[in-house]
Design an enzyme around this catalytic site. Structure first.
Site, mmCIF file in Angstrom:
data_model
loop_
_atom_site.group_PDB
_atom_site.id
_atom_site.type_symbol
_atom_site.label_atom_id
_atom_site.label_comp_id
_atom_site.label_asym_id
_atom_site.label_seq_id
_atom_site.Cartn_x
_atom_site.Cartn_y
_atom_site.Cartn_z
ATOM 1 N N GLY A 252 6.187 18.549 22.056
ATOM 2 C CA GLY A 252 6.294 19.201 20.751
ATOM 3 C C GLY A 252 7.265 20.358 20.750
ATOM 4 O O GLY A 252 8.128 20.466 21.623
ATOM 5 N N ARG B 38 4.464 24.824 34.758
ATOM 6 C CA ARG B 38 4.991 23.651 35.461
ATOM 7 C C ARG B 38 5.318 23.976 36.914
ATOM 8 O O ARG B 38 5.058 23.180 37.815
ATOM 9 C CB ARG B 38 6.243 23.145 34.739
ATOM 10 C CG ARG B 38 5.900 22.533 33.407
ATOM 11 C CD ARG B 38 7.121 22.102 32.633
ATOM 12 N NE ARG B 38 6.715 21.409 31.424
ATOM 13 C CZ ARG B 38 7.551 20.954 30.511
ATOM 14 N NH1 ARG B 38 8.861 21.130 30.660
ATOM 15 N NH2 ARG B 38 7.120 20.327 29.451
#
Ligand code: ADP
Length: 462
Positions: free
Chosen positions: A63, A293
């Site tokens: 997104g 991440r």
């Protein structure tokens, strides 16, 4: 039913020898800057070296991050630019360029509104690693954002008849007395195009073996999620006219990439954002799945190189449309029960069953004593069928690139503006520090793509 929209590139015979602005690259940043420039009255052209349009943007799944949007308020989420700034800054190891980050966070809502005015509605929300609140906007169809965005932007390129040539590679920037006057490009033959300004929207070098070898040779053996055209051409073009580079060794390795087939498929962060957990080969959790991440990748690497499994149920699956695709191409293992799933992935059923039961208690109490997860806990893993995807880290995104200011003007080694040269999107460096947060790359292409279109207009006006 609405007719399927098929975009056709402009025929190369129609190429002219002069445009107000040459935009190099047809990803989110290139398409957005072209539309913005056109709406201000300019005549832009987009040149794309690949036959396929849309760059890595088409591959984006989760997104677009933005704060203080009316969509968030519709979901009763009160957010702030400050929180968006702070969480991105912490996630980026506090190495982010503050000027770019401030502009980015404060213009994200305008980018969402701009898309909405163009009929591109991102009405649903999810969350990505490193964020504390739901600010990742996505289409309410829950489809991956990239394909949707590129298709919708291309509808405007077609409507405005903005020329977009594919299969033509820009090979040289032409300057006179330090400012841009044109470009050279190669298709079947060489083209010289005069222009007042160039926007580099060429993406990163996640598939660029030469630049990776130069800056991060330790990653050369990893697979990449990038399209083959992501070779960092914009960086070399900018360098040839004196641009300064920053953070070139900051390369993001994405933690969850399925790579047991000839392709490497990125498994979007929304899968974890909507509730999936990660387990090791013994069926045990080992990390806060929604840490950044960088940290999740490190935790998977520390397992010893065999990767890990995403585990989720049918309720989570319903929240991420991309899982249909992952299943369709054979990346998903299914079990009616956790025991059946365990057999499929060769994990001791007792251990996995215990892990999932324990996780469901954590979700109920919203208290993860084991790894400190606090987000993506809206639903547990209790509704069969159950699913697993085997993942391992792969090269994903290059945080470094060309130095720009918040006006997208490219700077030289003395931090002076190179007149007529602008850059937006992944080709520009500094915004993300040492780790990009999921959902910030799409946002970056729209925020800075618009800005490039506007600043080119201002520059040409003089
Ligand atoms: P961003 O997300 O920053 O918009 P993308 O990766 O989506 O970046 O798109 C960048 C596009 O630029 C890709 O489609 C890529 O093929 C294209 N591109 C890269 N180098 C050149 C070049 N030298 N000439 C023309 N197009 C290029």
């Amino acid at each position: 039913m609405a007719e399927k929209f098929i975009f056709e590139s402009t025929k190369i015979e129609q190429i002219k020898d002069h445009y107000d602005v040459v935009i190099i690259g047809s990803g989110g940043a290139g398409l957005t800057s072209a539309i913005q420039a056109y709406e201000l009255g300019l005549k832009p052209v987009i040149l794309e070296k690949m036959d396929k349009i849309g760059g890595n943007t088409t591959r984006a799944s989760s997104g677009m991050n933005a704060a203080e949007t009316s969509i968030q308020l519709d979901h009763k989420i009160v957010d702030s630019f400050e929180d968006f700034y702070d969480e991105t800054f912490v996630g980026g190891g506090k190495k982010n360029n503050p000027e770019l980050l401030k502009f980015f966070t404060e213009h994200s809502v305008l980018a969402i509104d701009w898309l909405s005015h163009h009929g591109i509605k991102l009405d649903d929300l999810t969350i990505t690693g490193g964020m504390k609140t739901m600010r990742t906007h996505r289409p309410s169809s829950l489809a991956p954002i990239g394909g949707y965005l590129v298709t919708e932007l291309l509808k405007y390129i077609a409507k405005y008849r903005i020329p977009l040539f594919s299969g033509i590679k820009v090979s040289e920037l032409l300057t006179e007395k330090g400012h841009i006057i044109g470009i050279k490009a190669d298709a079947q033959k060489e083209y010289v195009i005069k222009t007042k300004a160039v926007v580099l929207a060429t993406g990163g070098f996640g598939a660029g073996k030469d630049l990776l070898a130069k800056y991060r040779s330790d990653l050369l053996n990893l697979r990449t999620t990038n399209q083959p055209g992501a070779t960092g051409d914009g960086i070399s073009l900018a360098q040839s006219v004196g641009a300064k580079l920053v953070d070139m060794d900051q390369v993001q390795v994405h933690p969850t990439v399925q790579q047991d087939t000839p392709h490497a498929f990125l498994i979007g962060e929304a899968v974890r954002g909507e509730g999936a957990i990660l387990v090791n080969n013994s069926g045990l959790r080992f990390v806060n799945e929604l840490d950044t991440r960088k940290n999740v990748t490190k935790a998977i690497d520390d397992l010893g190189g065999t990767g890990a499994y995403l585990i989720f149920d049918s309720n989570i699956r319903k929240r991420v449309k991309a899982i249909e695709f992952y299943d369709h191409v054979g990346l998903v293992e299914t079990g009616q029960t956790i025991t059946e799933l365990s057999d499929r992935i060769n994990i001791d059923p007792k251990v996995l069953d215990n892990t999932v039961k324990n996780w469901n208690i954590i979700v109920r109490n919203h208290d993860d004593n084991d790894f400190g997860r606090t987000t993506g806990m809206e639903r547990d893993v209790s509704n069969g069928p159950f699913y697993a995807i085997h993942i391992a880290p792969a090269v994903h995104y290059t945080m470094g690139g060309v130095v720009i200011n918040h006006k997208t003007q490219v700077l030289n080694k003395d931090e002076q503006i190179i007149k007529g040269l602008f850059a937006a999107g992944e080709v520009a460096g500094g915004l993300h520090g040492n780790n990009r947060i999921g959902g910030n790359s799409i946002a970056e292409t729209i925020v800075f793509g618009r800005q490039a279109g506007q600043q080119v207009f201002k520059y040409i006006q003089g």
